[in-house]
Design an enzyme around this catalytic site. Structure first.
Site, PDB file in Angstrom:
ATOM      1  N   ASP A 162      -0.011   4.060   0.783  1.00  0.00           N
ATOM      2  CA  ASP A 162      -0.468   5.011   1.805  1.00  0.00           C
ATOM      3  C   ASP A 162       0.305   4.906   3.122  1.00  0.00           C
ATOM      4  O   ASP A 162       0.265   5.804   3.939  1.00  0.00           O
ATOM      5  CB  ASP A 162      -1.954   4.774   2.123  1.00  0.00           C
ATOM      6  N   ARG A 179       1.796   5.776  -8.062  1.00  0.00           N
ATOM      7  CA  ARG A 179       1.806   4.311  -7.998  1.00  0.00           C
ATOM      8  C   ARG A 179       2.699   3.697  -9.065  1.00  0.00           C
ATOM      9  O   ARG A 179       2.982   2.500  -9.024  1.00  0.00           O
ATOM     10  CB  ARG A 179       0.406   3.757  -8.287  1.00  0.00           C
ATOM     11  N   SER A 235       0.850  -1.191   0.000  1.00  0.00           N
ATOM     12  CA  SER A 235       0.000   0.000   0.000  1.00  0.00           C
ATOM     13  C   SER A 235       0.879   1.232   0.000  1.00  0.00           C
ATOM     14  O   SER A 235       1.751   1.354   0.870  1.00  0.00           O
ATOM     15  CB  SER A 235      -0.870   0.013   1.264  1.00  0.00           C
ATOM     16  N   GLU A 254      -5.020  13.674  -0.078  1.00  0.00           N
ATOM     17  CA  GLU A 254      -6.350  13.620  -0.714  1.00  0.00           C
ATOM     18  C   GLU A 254      -7.475  13.453   0.320  1.00  0.00           C
ATOM     19  O   GLU A 254      -8.600  13.857   0.076  1.00  0.00           O
ATOM     20  CB  GLU A 254      -6.418  12.506  -1.771  1.00  0.00           C
ATOM     21  N   MET A 312      -1.592  11.307  -2.721  1.00  0.00           N
ATOM     22  CA  MET A 312      -2.536  10.268  -2.276  1.00  0.00           C
ATOM     23  C   MET A 312      -2.509  10.104  -0.757  1.00  0.00           C
ATOM     24  O   MET A 312      -1.588  10.566  -0.092  1.00  0.00           O
ATOM     25  CB  MET A 312      -2.212   8.951  -2.961  1.00  0.00           C
ATOM     26  N   GLU A 314      34.749  -2.495  -3.849  1.00  0.00           N
ATOM     27  CA  GLU A 314      36.052  -2.061  -4.362  1.00  0.00           C
ATOM     28  C   GLU A 314      37.229  -2.657  -3.592  1.00  0.00           C
ATOM     29  O   GLU A 314      38.300  -2.850  -4.155  1.00  0.00           O
ATOM     30  CB  GLU A 314      36.149  -0.526  -4.371  1.00  0.00           C
ATOM     31  N   MET A 362      31.592   1.433  -4.683  1.00  0.00           N
ATOM     32  CA  MET A 362      32.421   2.044  -3.633  1.00  0.00           C
ATOM     33  C   MET A 362      32.118   1.366  -2.299  1.00  0.00           C
ATOM     34  O   MET A 362      31.341   0.415  -2.242  1.00  0.00           O
ATOM     35  CB  MET A 362      32.086   3.522  -3.544  1.00  0.00           C
ATOM     36  N   HIS A 387      32.340   7.682  -8.827  1.00  0.00           N
ATOM     37  CA  HIS A 387      31.849   8.789  -8.004  1.00  0.00           C
ATOM     38  C   HIS A 387      30.406   9.199  -8.236  1.00  0.00           C
ATOM     39  O   HIS A 387      29.880   9.986  -7.451  1.00  0.00           O
ATOM     40  CB  HIS A 387      32.773  10.001  -8.161  1.00  0.00           C
TER      41      HIS A 387
END
Ligand code: ADP
Length: 759
Positions: free
Chosen positions: A167, A302, A165, A265, A209, A631, A574, A663
């Site tokens: 939410d 979503r 979900s 919402e 949402m 590395e 790295m 990097h």
């Protein structure tokens, strides 16, 4: 809520067991990762996984609605949003006759174990189904639809749930599947809106949402550096339009170029009337006389590829939920698996769902504090911090105010700017003068510092890099003298150092030597920021999530580039001696192998890998083998040496290529998780520092999170939790995922045999 005892599955331990998996309710990014983990864990254990298509409806329809799901069915779905087995809101499943059909189809196939990935509705359905199981089977026997033997073979329905979900509304778990990816989508939209809004000095109202839960709104308001938020759990009092506009006005006066209001919402006023984004926009236009634009983000939240978090967390959950279902034969309380910080927990499903349903009831009754409490500490902390940082004082602090130094040290990490901004703003709101120290301890020794205002750091929430500058290295004892002089002459009363290993090592050095230097007799707090995630006393460092997302992004691209040929790829990350990025990048990217300094690299291990590789290219039509190497995994078995070995031994079966990511792992903007972590940790750092200044307490400490709780450690105690030679913590929670990686990413002969069984 119990920390889950790692159940673990062994090859062959679940032979003969059949397990169904389905996704139901609203879709969420990461559902595919969970599905893949359930299927592959089952295969590894020798069980037979079945995918149930279109949620509970597939169970009712039977036939093609319930199908065997093999190893390769789960291939290539990891990085896809949505759910490849479909989801559906089945009304029929809510009826007795629907459940009867579903139970009949399962029993006929011999399935009495289920893993369901869905929202609270789907999990409630699962609980109802399991409670009705015995009576459903009795009725099916009475109707002659199943035999008494079939009934006796399946006395219980054994199940586990995972919350899918966006939410983040299930009470009892910190993060549900899909939330982090949704935050990524919202954040990139807000970052984009922010740049155009700032150019035109405009106000934007963004609706996100969240029908009953304001987590997405609150978290994105903080990570996007927004000005006002409206959430269901904290409905504003009458006259809120005036309060909101006063606040926006104050922010502009303090130097903000734009205003962004986030509306969940499901936001309402205290009478329960919905507050729409349009209403907010017209309130702004009426009161501030400027046009406010509305953006409703809708379903983009979503969509898209799941974030690194949603891949590794869903995979781990899928593994644990399946292990639970396959290793329990008795009917117990159905459990929902979720996270508390970086720890898997299991919660009784019935309680989790009941608590979740309680939140809107409490809100409707006006019990906002109680509703908020159910949302957990993080939610509560974030709301309090947000209210504080969006209320700038009308004047900069008094000239006599105490001065707090804010600086970075060690290697660059995304999120350093976010943390510095929060330190500056919170310092100002509490009447202190923030002093920005440039270029780490080298700059501090040279006295490179100046006062920072609200406006100076306004845009730093979203920015990667470290505007104050940072330097690697630990000062010598001789340099401490100059550092002490600078702190003394600038009257710095306390210091916040946002950084990595070198920041910690310097703090420890200062703690040991400071009796001889008056300027160093001040409180110092280190806030962990390092892409390597190698700091003691914290499960996560700021910036590690952004770097991990970068690694996973590279893995996705490498996979795509190799899709048209037969390739063996070795990707180097790295991390120095800490394998976090390599293991988690490999885990979340779907790599078959990882090479870490922690576990070492041996010739025997490499020979096994090469043998496995040859067999799987020859016999299983493999197209790609992917390994991720840290590395510093081994000084002799370098990435290039591995490439040559794999290439030589492959004998033309595949091309071997390497990618050294380098990097760019440090260079990205901080992710929502980095920004939220930076905000929470720095808030505690500022409060604690001020407490220490007032109480003349000169402790030197560092901050961290453990199981999503912020904790403070004395620097010496923290460094005792680390291995100084390898510069990494003695305990690394993520190492245990190595075993799960072998189970879900690397097809074993056990998995393959399980697939071919019965086919
Ligand atoms: P979510 O799982 O996202 O909360 P819904 O609440 O729509 O979504 O539930 C999804 C599906 O779960 C429903 O369409 C239904 O098939 C099943 N379901 C929900 N509640 C129940 C219930 N009380 N009994 C049986 N099935 C249910």
């Amino acid at each position: 809520m119990e920390p889950n005892q790692q159940t673990g599955v062994k090859p062959g331990s679940a032979t003969g067991k059949k397990i169904g998996v389905l996704t139901s309710g609203g879709d969420a990014q990461g559902m595919n990762a969970a599905l893949r983990a359930v299927a592959r864990t089952a295969l590894y254990a020798g069980a037979e996984p079945y995918a149930i298509y279109e949620g509970y409806q597939g169970m009712i329809d039977g036939g093609d609605g319930i199908r065997r799901f093999g190893w390769t069915d789960a291939s290539g779905i990891f990085n896809r949003g949505g759910t490849v087995i479909g989801t559906f809101r089945s009304q029929e499943f809510m009826t007795r006759s629907g459940m009867l059909k579903a139970a009949c189809n399962l029993v006929k196939l011999g399935i009495d174990r289920l893993v369901v990935i869905g929202g609270d509705g789907s999990l409630t359905g699962l609980d109802q189904f399991s409670q009705a199981w015995t009576s459903l089977l009795d009725e099916l026997v009475d109707q002659g639809r199943i035999t008494a033997e079939e009934r006796a073979d399946h006395p219980h329905l054994i199940y586990a749930g995972m919350v899918g979900s966006i939410d983040n509304d299930l009470v009892g778990t910190d993060m549900t599947i899909g939330v982090d990816s949704a935050l990524h989508r919202i954040q990139s939209a807000i970052d984009a809106i922010s740049s155009t809004a700032a150019s035109h000095q405009r106000c934007f109202v963004v609706e996100v949402m969240g029908r009953h839960c304001g987590y997405l709104a609150l978290a994105s308001a903080i990570s996007g550096g927004c000005d006002y938020v409206l959430i269901p759990e904290d409905p504003p009092a009458d006259g809120w339009e005036d309060t909101m506009c006063d606040q926006l006005r104050k922010s502009r006066q303090a130097g903000r170029k734009d205003s962004i209001v986030i509306v969940a919402e499901g936001a309402t006023n205290r009478a329960g009337d919905p507050i729409s984004a349009e209403h907010v926009a017209s309130a702004v236009t009426e009161r501030l006389g400027e046009e406010a634009r509305v953006t409703i983000l809708g379903h983009v939240q979503r969509g898209g590829t799941p974030s690194a978090y949603d891949r590794w967390a869903s995979t781990w959950l899928g593994y644990e939920a399946t292990a639970h279902v396959l290793t329990h034969d008795d009917e117990g309380p159905g459990l929902v698996f979720g996270f508390q910080g970086e720890q898997i927990i299991s919660v009784p499903l019935v309680k989790a769902v009941a608590d979740t349903h309680q939140v809107p009831v409490l809100i409707a009754e006006g019990k906002y504090d109680e509703a908020m409490k159910l949302r957990g500490n993080e939610f509560h902390d974030l709301l309090q911090i947000f209210n504080q940082i969006t209320n700038p004082p009308s004047t900069q602090s008094a000239p006599t105010a105490k001065r707090i130094g804010v600086m970075h040290a060690g290697a660059l990490a995304p999120g350093m700017n976010t943390a510095a901004r929060i330190a500056v703003w919170l310092g100002i709101t509490q009447g202190y003068t923030p002093i920005g120290i440039h270029d780490g301890f080298v700059g501090l020794a040279e006295g490179k510092m100046d006062e920072l205002t609200w406006k100076d750091v306004d845009g730093w929430a979203q920015e990667g890099g470290a505007t104050l500058g940072t330097r690697r290295g630990v000062p010598t004892v001789e340099q401490l003298y100059a550092i002490s002089r600078s702190l003394e002459s600038e009257s710095i009363a306390g210091l916040i150092v946002i950084g990595g290993w070198d920041a910690y090592a310097t703090a420890q050095l200062i703690a040991a030597e400071r009796s001889r230097y008056p300027g160093l007799q001040i409180p110092i707090i280190c806030v962990p920021a390092s892409i390597d995630n190698n700091l003691p006393g914290t499960t996560m460092a700021i910036g590690a999530d952004a770097a991990l997302n970068e690694v996973v992004d590279c893995v996705d691209k490498v996979k795509m580039s190799a899709s048209a040929s037969q390739r063996c790829f070795i990707i180097e990350t790295m991390g120095r001696d800490c394998g976090y990025l390599a293991l988690m990048g490999g885990f979340a990217g779907g790599a078959e192998q990882v090479y870490l300094n922690e576990s070492g690299v041996t010739l025997d291990g490499l020979k096994d890998d090469i043998d496995w590789l040859k067999t799987s290219f020859d016999k299983r039509n493999r197209q790609l083998f992917l390994a991720v190497r840290n590395e510093n995994a081994n000084p002799n078995y370098t990435t290039e040496v591995l490439r040559r070995m794999f290439d030589q031994e492959g004998n033309g079966r595949y091309d071997t290529r390497t990618l050294i990511i380098g990097h760019i792992q440090q260079g990205d903007a901080p992710t929502p998780a980095d920004r939220l972590l930076a905000t929470r940790l720095t808030n505690v750092a500022v409060n604690r520092l001020i407490e220490q200044i007032i109480g003349a307490d000169k402790q030197i400490s560092c901050l961290g999170t453990t199981n999503n709780e912020v904790c403070l450690h004395d620097i010496d105690q923290a460094m005792k939790m680390a291995d100084p030679r390898h510069q990494r913590p003695l305990e690394q929670w993520w190492l245990r995922l190595g075993d799960i990686l072998s189970c879900v990413n690397r097809e074993s002969s056990a998995s393959t045999e399980a697939v071919s069984m019965g086919e």
